[in-house]
Every structure is written in structure tokens, then in C-alpha cells.
Design an enzyme around this catalytic site. Sequence first.
Site, PDB file in Angstrom:
ATOM      1  CG  ASP A 102      43.246 -92.038 -28.477  1.00 13.53           C
ATOM      2  OD1 ASP A 102      43.394 -93.353 -28.163  1.00 13.53           O
ATOM      3  OD2 ASP A 102      44.033 -91.236 -28.984  1.00 13.53           O
TER       4      ASP A 102
HETATM    5  N1  URA Z   1      46.534 -92.369 -33.043  1.00 11.08           N
HETATM    6  C1  URA Z   1      45.996 -91.789 -32.087  1.00 11.08           C
HETATM    7  O1  URA Z   1      46.904 -91.110 -31.476  1.00 11.08           O
HETATM    8  N2  URA Z   1      44.569 -91.842 -31.654  1.00 11.08           N
HETATM    9  C2  URA Z   1      44.010 -92.541 -32.204  1.00 11.08           C
HETATM   10  O2  URA Z   1      42.612 -92.696 -31.712  1.00 11.08           O
HETATM   11  C3  URA Z   1      44.113 -93.338 -33.264  1.00 11.08           C
HETATM   12  C4  URA Z   1      45.499 -93.399 -33.471  1.00 11.08           C
END
Ligand code: URA
Length: 231
Positions: A102
Site C-alpha cells: 500500500d
Molecule cells: N497488507 C496490507 O494491509 N498492506 C500492505 O501493504 C501489505 C500487506
Amino acid sequence: MQRLDKLLADADVASRSALKSVIRSGRVTVDGAVVKDPSRKVEEDAVLALDGKPIERKRRMVCMLYKPAGYVTSTKDKDPTVMELVPEGMRKMDLAPVGRLDKDTEGLLLMTNDGVLAHKLTSPKAKVSKVYYVEHEGIATQEDVAAFQKGIVLKDGEACMPAILRPMGPGKSEVVLGEGKYHQVKRMMASRSLSVTYLKRVKEGGLGLGNLEKGQMRELSAEEEALLFQA
Ligand code: URA
């Protein structure tokens, strides 16, 4: 073995259709001999030349990036993308991110131009483990650990594979996943009322970030690449 026109197109000599006439006109040599058939299968490591000049080939590359927060895991976006962190000398290598982190997540992100490897790493069948350091609201309990072990069912009903939750003190835990669903760590933690405030991927398979600095990227050795498939 690969078709000659494909190898030349991959090396950005020209488009595949334009290459057909270039090859037919006898301007291309393979290991020193003129080849006029665009469909001729040649060894991937053959020495190719155009008008007598060797053609630089794109070699396979596997890298890891220490992704900082604030970058989108995508090749194109209105916001800054991880592509902006690719060093100048690697920009022509057609690297693409493997899976995604993310925008606000930090840590280990693999990038490669090997589509087969990328597919192998992201397939749930491969079960390449991913380890996350998580800061969150609340305190993770043994009930939360057991729920992760059993397999969390997310608020929308989606079932997750069994996973590991290791509480590391108030508001801090480690999470180990064998799959990569959208926002998975955040959604799993939220389902246990442990809202995530900071997330960092620290390991994929047996490969960690080592002493890579935030925002830096470097190529992996063959040994490091092999570590990816070790639990
Ligand atoms: N899980 C998440 O919620 N976000 C990420 O970026 C990676 C794994």
C-alpha cells in the site's frame, strides 16, 4: 530458443513488424552469420548485430527496493510511484513491481523483468511467506494468535489461510502470511479490533532487507534469489 524477431523487439531495436523487413534485408547477423528469416529460432545468448554493430540485450534482473511510505506500487499513477525510485542505470531494464505494498506501507518490495518469476512469487500456490512488522491499536492476545492460526474470516466474509501473529509488546506485533490479498494485514488486524497504524514488510521467503537504506534499490544475487523460496 527464441524467435529472432522477438529477441530483437525485446532489445528495443524496432517494433516486431518493422523488424521483419530489417531482418529480410540481411542487416542482422546471429553469431556472425547473416540470418534473413525473422522466425528463425536462435539461442537466447546468441550474439546479435545490426549493420555490424552488436545489439545490447536486456538481461534478466531481480531487485529489491526498500519502499518508503508515500509511493504507489504501480508503473503509472497520478501520485509518485515506486518507478521513480529505480536508479537511472536500471530504468531501461523494464522492471515492474512484484505484488504490491500500500502507499503508506514501507519495506521490502521485489522488482523484476522476469514475468515467470513474478508469477511464481505471487501465486498463492507458491506460498512464499511474507513477514510484516505491525504497529497497531490495542494489545494482541492469545485469542488473536489462535484466530490467526485457525484462519481469519474478514468482515466481508472472505476467508484467509492460517497465518502467524506474534505479539511483541503493547501495540506491536509480527504477522507472517503465505498469501497476498488486498490490504490483507490491515483487514486481518481490523477483524480483531487491532487497527494498524504502521506497516512494514521485513521479509519475503528467507530474504530480508539487510542493510538496504529506505528508498534504495539493489540487484539480488542468485543466492539471495534462491532464499525467496525458502521459508
Ligand atoms: N497488507 C496490507 O494491509 N498492506 C500492505 O501493504 C501489505 C500487506
